[in-house]
Every structure is written in C-alpha cells, then in structure tokens.
Design an enzyme around this catalytic site. Sequence first.
Site, PDB file in Angstrom:
ATOM      1  N   GLY A   1      73.037  82.597  30.870  1.00 35.06           N
ATOM      2  CA  GLY A   1      72.440  82.179  29.648  1.00 35.06           C
ATOM      3  C   GLY A   1      73.287  81.030  28.659  1.00 35.06           C
ATOM      4  CG  ASN A   2      71.057  78.797  26.234  1.00 36.55           C
ATOM      5  OD1 ASN A   2      70.867  79.128  25.342  1.00 36.55           O
ATOM      6  ND2 ASN A   2      70.229  78.369  27.380  1.00 36.55           N
ATOM      7  NE  ARG A   3      78.061  79.536  21.360  1.00 36.70           N
ATOM      8  CZ  ARG A   3      79.064  78.594  20.462  1.00 36.70           C
ATOM      9  NH1 ARG A   3      79.526  77.746  20.861  1.00 36.70           N
ATOM     10  NH2 ARG A   3      79.179  79.139  19.368  1.00 36.70           N
TER      11      ARG A   3
END
Length: 416
Positions: free
Chosen positions: A218-220
């Site tokens: 995923g990412n932030r």
Amino acid sequence: MSTGSSASTARPRVVLGVSGGIAAYKACELLRRLTESGHDVTVVPTAAALQFVGAPTWSALSGKPVSAEVWDGVHEVPHVRLGQTADLVVVAPATADLMAKAAHGLADDLLTNTLLTARCPVIVAPAMHTEMWEHPATVANVATLRSRGMLVIEPAEGRLTGADTGKGRLPDPEEIFEIARDVLARSGESDLGDLSGRRVVVSAGGTRERLDPVRFLGNRSSGRQGYALARAALARGAEVTLVAANVSLADPAGVKVVHVESTAELRDAVLSAAATADAVVMAAAPADFRPESTSDTKIKKADDGSAPSITLQQNPDILKEIAHDRARPDAVIVGFAAETGDATGSVLDLARAKLARKGCDLLVVNDVSGGAVFGSTDNEAVILGADGSAVDVPHGTKSALAHRIWDAVAARIPQR
C-alpha cells in the site's frame, strides 16, 4: 427593502432552521459546533420541531431567545430581519413538508418567512423516510430548490425511525458543519453554484494489493485531499461521486461514496462513474504494482532467516486510460503527481512529462520529499495545464487547494 447580509462582521451570522422530525435532536450537535467555532447562531425552529426539542434547549445552546412565531418581538420585524442579515441559513433537519413550503413560496411561520427573505447561501439537509424522499412531489420540490440556488444535501443511508432503514437519514452533524464552514468561507466568491447541475467524480485514498490474508502492499495516502475536493464540489452545487480507497474518514454528507480496496476495484468504480461525468479528479494514490500471485495462507518466516521472493506486475494506469479513452469527449480530467525529483529532473520537470504522457487536462503537483503532504490537513501545489499554464497554490488548507482546482476545472468545462 433588503439591507444585505453582514459578511463584514467578525462573527458570521448563521440562522439554523430546525423542522419537525425526530432528527431534530441531532441539530443540537450542529449548533454546538457552530457556536464553539465562533459563529453567531440564531435558532429558528418550527412549531413541530419544538415538540421534539424544547425552546429552553435551543436558547441555552445558542445564548439567544428562541421562537417559531412571527408575532414575537414584532417591533424588530424578525420575519424580515433574520433573512436579510444572515450570512448563511442552514435547515437541518428539513422535512418534506418544510421543503414543499419553501419550493412553493409559502410563509406561515418564522422559518419559512426567513427562507423567503434570505439573500445569502442556504443549505438544506433533508431527513425523512425513504418513501417520502423518493416521492415524485419531493423529487420535484428538491429540483425546484436547487434550481433557485439552494444547496440541498443528499440524505444519508442507514437506520431511520423504528426498525426501518434506507435513504433519508440526516447526514452526520459534523459533515453538515464542514459544508457550512466551506460555504461561509467562499460566500464572497463568485464561484458559488458554478458547478450546479454538473456531475463530478473524485477518487481518494490509497489502494492496497493483497499479499496474503494479513499483509498487503500500500501507500501513505490518507484521502484527506480527495475528501476536501468532494466537499468543495458539493458546496459549489455539483453532484459528487467519491471513490474512496481504504480511507478512515467519515463519508462526506451529500456525496455518493463507493468504497474500494484494490487498484482493480478503483478502476472499475471510476470508469463506471466517469461515463456520465463532466469532470474526473484522480486524487487517489493507486498502487503501481501488485503481486503476481497471492497466498491463501499467511506467509511464514523461514527458520534460516531468508525472505520470500515476491514477483510484481504492473497495475493498469487508470488516469491514462480515462484521459485517452474518454467516455465524454468534453469531460475535464485531472490527475495528481506526488513527486520527489531525482537525477533525471526536478519535480516540475517530471510532472510536465507525466502530464504529457497521461494526456489529462490538469495535473496537480505535490512535492512529497520527506513524506510531506501525507496525512496533513494542509497542502501546497502547482496546477499544471495541458495548455501550458501553471498556477502556484501556496501553503494552506486542503480545502483551499480543492477550490483552486475546481476553479481551473470550471473554467474548462464547456458551457451549456
């Protein structure tokens, strides 16, 4: 003779209208948020609303006397003065009966008189049973109010009175408050209602690609900028679909929200909504890659300390797809670029190349060096246009940036 609103006063004047539905108790929370944030609030309930929440409660929370009658304080002409001097009128909840009266210009109490004399923005937050909301008479009345410039928020879906569930629930008071604050902040601008009748799609958040039952790539991205874009578009009169990927924020009031997890799900939802959209703003952060295969069981640690090998494959480029294969040739497509710059070029060099490669009309460029922007309530950006334009948006709230983006979109949407 109208005296105009009091936008120049230090404390914005808000009239909070409350009509007679069980959701009237929720308006107490909205009132608290408005007063605690420095607004001068006058509560105008209907007689039916006072059957649910009494005048002493409204008076104690607002610090002002409360009446539903035009005959109280006649020497101050409240049935005219309240609407004339308000900076904003919010009706929450608004019943089918109240909206019918407003649509037909009826004025048999203080609230309906106030709605006739108001020359400021008016927000209407309906609450009623699903059958009442969907009745042709209500549908026609809502269309009439919207055509006159009122911002009628779509009701939420959920538990209604008794055991019933469906569409018709009053949106969360915090969300109504956010819309009210956004409208007040823009009340002196000429853009109010400039997206009225337009359908827009906004994506938000970060996608997740499953590795095994407990892990993902995923990412932030927090989704805050996408949610700010959705609220801003709603405040400007648009019909908004928000495609949200793994966001922990409350759904914005009046917005159709489609929750997704993976990039493939995001793509499907955006393509479906974009088919009838005047504008699509891709503020989400889709994962560029996904595992070539996933495990049905949790991947275990190896005793020898070695790490598993994960083969990745590229995800579809959603922004490029909707820009090059437009369901509507005149739709405005907006992308986001979170860049850090590298040996091949600066942030803006890489962003201009991306704008040309993607084929979108606008690209909002964020410099995310050191993790800036992610999860913050503030933002700054450069809005690049395919026409060669570049607009610097200085550091400020994500809501302020959202409106600058919609300014650029509205200027590019063909006039009807």
